[in-house]
Enzyme design. Structure first.
Site, PDB file in Angstrom:
ATOM      1  N   GLY A 139       0.668  -1.269   0.068  1.00  0.00           N
ATOM      2  CA  GLY A 139      -0.131  -0.069  -0.114  1.00  0.00           C
ATOM      3  C   GLY A 139       0.886   1.234   0.005  1.00  0.00           C
ATOM      4  O   GLY A 139       0.337   2.429  -0.387  1.00  0.00           O
ATOM      5  N   ASP A 140       1.882   1.370   0.390  1.00  0.00           N
ATOM      6  CA  ASP A 140       2.905   2.390   0.393  1.00  0.00           C
ATOM      7  C   ASP A 140       4.380   1.925   0.055  1.00  0.00           C
ATOM      8  O   ASP A 140       5.367   1.942   0.782  1.00  0.00           O
ATOM      9  CB  ASP A 140       2.946   3.044   1.757  1.00  0.00           C
ATOM     10  N   PHE A 141       4.568   1.418  -1.139  1.00  0.00           N
ATOM     11  CA  PHE A 141       5.771   0.434  -1.745  1.00  0.00           C
ATOM     12  C   PHE A 141       6.838   1.511  -2.001  1.00  0.00           C
ATOM     13  O   PHE A 141       6.962   1.632  -3.194  1.00  0.00           O
ATOM     14  CB  PHE A 141       5.313  -0.470  -2.592  1.00  0.00           C
ATOM     15  N   CYS A 142       7.406   2.155  -1.031  1.00  0.00           N
ATOM     16  CA  CYS A 142       8.284   3.007  -1.487  1.00  0.00           C
ATOM     17  C   CYS A 142       9.668   2.508  -0.842  1.00  0.00           C
ATOM     18  O   CYS A 142       9.861   1.691   0.033  1.00  0.00           O
ATOM     19  CB  CYS A 142       8.041   4.516  -0.948  1.00  0.00           C
ATOM     20  N   ASN A 145      10.598   2.204   3.072  1.00  0.00           N
ATOM     21  CA  ASN A 145       9.848   1.189   3.765  1.00  0.00           C
ATOM     22  C   ASN A 145      10.160  -0.162   3.625  1.00  0.00           C
ATOM     23  O   ASN A 145       9.620  -0.954   3.861  1.00  0.00           O
ATOM     24  CB  ASN A 145       8.311   1.344   3.358  1.00  0.00           C
TER      25      ASN A 145
END
Length: 211
Positions: A139-142, A145
């Site tokens: 969901g926040d694959f940056c 992370n």
């Protein structure tokens, strides 16, 4: 990072008695207060109780499935949520050493993506609130992370948006984060090839334009 003295709920205060809390401000935009306690714990403090509780629920589901922080204590006091969890070991992929080797960076991103999307969704209590699908996603694959140690993915952090959803949400943020951190789109084609996907502009723009 800087040292801080803060008021803690009794149970967490007892667990951390005599320990130094050092605030983490790098790669951190959620508005939460985040502290490192030695190399053992991370403490998050947020006025957004529901969002922090969601992260705890996701991490508890992922225990034994993916390398994520383990819950130690979760407390509510004076309108704020306090989430004490174990600290994962590794460096995040936004570190200069990884940006200096884009091909290795792409390999590690693909490894992380395969791990995330390989999670069986049976029994998963959460759906990603901003996408539709039947795949487990971060969901926040940056880059910040994803943690790496000894050439392998060693952990995933900031999992509060994880759950069942559209894998293209992860692909979109992965592409965006790679280009943002490298300052170029030169390696986007390599990333797409390594992931085994074709670029979907509609979904890329839909997900990366979300607030």
């Amino acid at each position: 990072m800087k040292e801080n003295r803060i008021s803690l709920p009794p149970a967490i205060g007892k667990r951390l008695a005599g320990r130094e809390l050092v605030e983490i401000t790098e790669n951190h935009v959620s508005g939460d207060l985040v502290y490192r306690v030695g190399n053992e714990y991370i403490l998050k403090i947020s006025e957004q109780e529901e969002r922090l509780k969601r992260e705890q629920t996701v991490n508890d589901f992922l225990a034994g499935r993916l390398p994520v922080s383990e819950t130690v204590l979760f407390e509510i006091e004076a309108g704020r949520a306090f989430y004490l969890k174990t600290m994962l070991q590794g460096e995040n992929l936004a570190e200069k050493k990884y940006l200096a080797d884009p091909r290795e960076l792409v390999r590690l991103l693909a490894q992380a993506m395969e791990m995330i999307h390989g999670v069986e969704t049976g029994g998963c209590p959460m759906k990603n609130p901003d996408s539709e699908g039947d795949c487990f996603i971060h969901g926040d694959f940056c880059l910040p992370n994803i943690l790496v140690k000894d050439g392998k993915v060693s952990g995933f952090i900031d999992t509060e948006a994880a759950g069942i959803g559209d894998p293209w949400m992860d692909y979109a943020w992965c592409i965006w984060s790679l280009e943002y951190n490298l300052g170029t789109s030169l390696y986007t084609g390599l990333l797409l090839d390594t992931l085994g996907i074709e670029f979907d502009r509609e979904k890329y723009e839909r997900y990366t334009s979300q607030d």
